[in-house]
Motif scaffolding. Structure first.
Motif, PDB file in Angstrom:
ATOM      1  N   UNK A   1       0.836  -1.212   0.000  1.00 54.81           N
ATOM      2  CA  UNK A   1       0.000   0.000   0.000  1.00 54.81           C
ATOM      3  C   UNK A   1       0.865   1.255   0.000  1.00 54.81           C
ATOM      4  N   UNK A   2       1.880   1.291   0.846  1.00 56.27           N
ATOM      5  CA  UNK A   2       2.769   2.456   0.913  1.00 56.27           C
ATOM      6  C   UNK A   2       3.481   2.667  -0.416  1.00 56.27           C
ATOM      7  N   UNK A   3       4.049   1.601  -0.982  1.00 60.39           N
ATOM      8  CA  UNK A   3       4.765   1.725  -2.250  1.00 60.39           C
ATOM      9  C   UNK A   3       3.833   2.095  -3.399  1.00 60.39           C
ATOM     10  N   UNK A   4       2.601   1.634  -3.352  1.00 62.04           N
ATOM     11  CA  UNK A   4       1.637   1.999  -4.391  1.00 62.04           C
ATOM     12  C   UNK A   4       1.314   3.491  -4.330  1.00 62.04           C
ATOM     13  N   UNK A   5       1.108   4.010  -3.123  1.00 62.04           N
ATOM     14  CA  UNK A   5       0.843   5.446  -3.003  1.00 62.04           C
ATOM     15  C   UNK A   5       2.053   6.276  -3.421  1.00 62.04           C
ATOM     16  N   UNK A   6       3.254   5.808  -3.117  1.00 62.41           N
ATOM     17  CA  UNK A   6       4.461   6.522  -3.559  1.00 62.41           C
ATOM     18  C   UNK A   6       4.563   6.525  -5.080  1.00 62.41           C
ATOM     19  N   UNK A   7       4.273   5.393  -5.694  1.00 69.58           N
ATOM     20  CA  UNK A   7       4.339   5.313  -7.156  1.00 69.58           C
ATOM     21  C   UNK A   7       3.271   6.199  -7.791  1.00 69.58           C
ATOM     22  N   UNK A   8       2.071   6.209  -7.216  1.00 71.22           N
ATOM     23  CA  UNK A   8       1.011   7.077  -7.749  1.00 71.22           C
ATOM     24  C   UNK A   8       1.389   8.544  -7.602  1.00 71.22           C
ATOM     25  N   UNK A   9       2.070   8.881  -6.525  1.00 66.53           N
ATOM     26  CA  UNK A   9       2.528  10.263  -6.323  1.00 66.53           C
ATOM     27  C   UNK A   9       3.554  10.659  -7.377  1.00 66.53           C
ATOM     28  N   UNK A  10       4.439   9.739  -7.733  1.00 68.32           N
ATOM     29  CA  UNK A  10       5.424  10.015  -8.779  1.00 68.32           C
ATOM     30  C   UNK A  10       4.735  10.219 -10.115  1.00 68.32           C
ATOM     31  N   UNK A  11       3.725   9.414 -10.407  1.00 64.34           N
ATOM     32  CA  UNK A  11       3.008   9.547 -11.688  1.00 64.34           C
ATOM     33  C   UNK A  11       2.304  10.895 -11.772  1.00 64.34           C
ATOM     34  N   UNK A  12       1.717  11.335 -10.674  1.00 66.84           N
ATOM     35  CA  UNK A  12       0.980  12.603 -10.678  1.00 66.84           C
ATOM     36  C   UNK A  12       1.872  13.836 -10.625  1.00 66.84           C
ATOM     37  N   UNK A  13       3.112  13.679 -10.208  1.00 66.08           N
ATOM     38  CA  UNK A  13       3.991  14.846 -10.070  1.00 66.08           C
ATOM     39  C   UNK A  13       4.445  15.337 -11.443  1.00 66.08           C
TER      40      UNK A  13
ATOM     41  N   UNK B   1       9.992  10.956 -12.256  1.00 69.04           N
ATOM     42  CA  UNK B   1      11.209  10.181 -12.058  1.00 69.04           C
ATOM     43  C   UNK B   1      10.871   8.719 -12.320  1.00 69.04           C
ATOM     44  N   UNK B   2      10.962   8.320 -13.585  1.00 68.55           N
ATOM     45  CA  UNK B   2      10.510   6.984 -13.945  1.00 68.55           C
ATOM     46  C   UNK B   2      11.502   5.897 -13.577  1.00 68.55           C
ATOM     47  N   UNK B   3      12.741   6.264 -13.296  1.00 64.92           N
ATOM     48  CA  UNK B   3      13.679   5.263 -12.768  1.00 64.92           C
ATOM     49  C   UNK B   3      13.223   4.834 -11.375  1.00 64.92           C
ATOM     50  N   UNK B   4      12.821   5.808 -10.561  1.00 67.22           N
ATOM     51  CA  UNK B   4      12.331   5.497  -9.221  1.00 67.22           C
ATOM     52  C   UNK B   4      11.005   4.742  -9.304  1.00 67.22           C
TER      53      UNK B   4
END
Length: 133
Positions: A30-42, A46-49
């Motif tokens: 859940x935590x990693x999914x929210x972090x990934x969604x935050x990267x997509x929306x920013x 940072x697609x490497x991350x």
């Protein structure tokens, strides 16, 4: 029976130590999914991350599945060892033991299903961004 009662019952049926690890894996996904969604929306993508997070999400799901299969096999081995030495065992008791051995496996199968879906969605986003760049 409420959801909290069901989770608590399954927690103790599946074994507190191993079920705690499964719940921890759910929290991590859940935590990693929210972090990934935050990267997509920013705006700064940072697609490497994102790729690292996406791989981590899939790894946690796969590890949880393999971990529960190991745990189930270990439990069944112990149960069969007891059945081998004991001559008079109730079939109801054996069925209850098999049911309890499936709890952790069911949780991890659901976790793996969810992580594969999340991985696939994020993978499509990564591919889309690479093609448009």
């Amino acid at each position: 029976m409420s959801l909290a009662d069901l989770l608590t019952q399954n927690f103790f049926d599946g074994g507190p130590f191993f079920m705690t690890l499964h719940y921890l894996m759910w929290v991590l996904v859940t935590i990693f999914t929210f972090r990934a969604a935050k990267i997509i929306r920013s705006a700064n993508n940072d697609y490497k991350k994102l790729e690292k997070l996406n791989t981590t999400i899939l790894f946690i799901g796969g590890f949880g599945l393999l971990f529960s299969l190991f745990y189930r096999t270990m439990g069944l081995y112990s149960a069969f060892s007891v059945l081998e030495t004991t001559s008079d065992i109730s079939p109801t008791l054996v069925a209850g033991g098999f049911k309890a051995s499936l709890v952790a496996t069911l949780y991890s199968l659901l976790l793996f299903l969810v992580t594969v879906i999340i991985w696939f969605i994020f993978r499509l986003k990564i591919i889309d961004q690479k093609l448009s760049a």
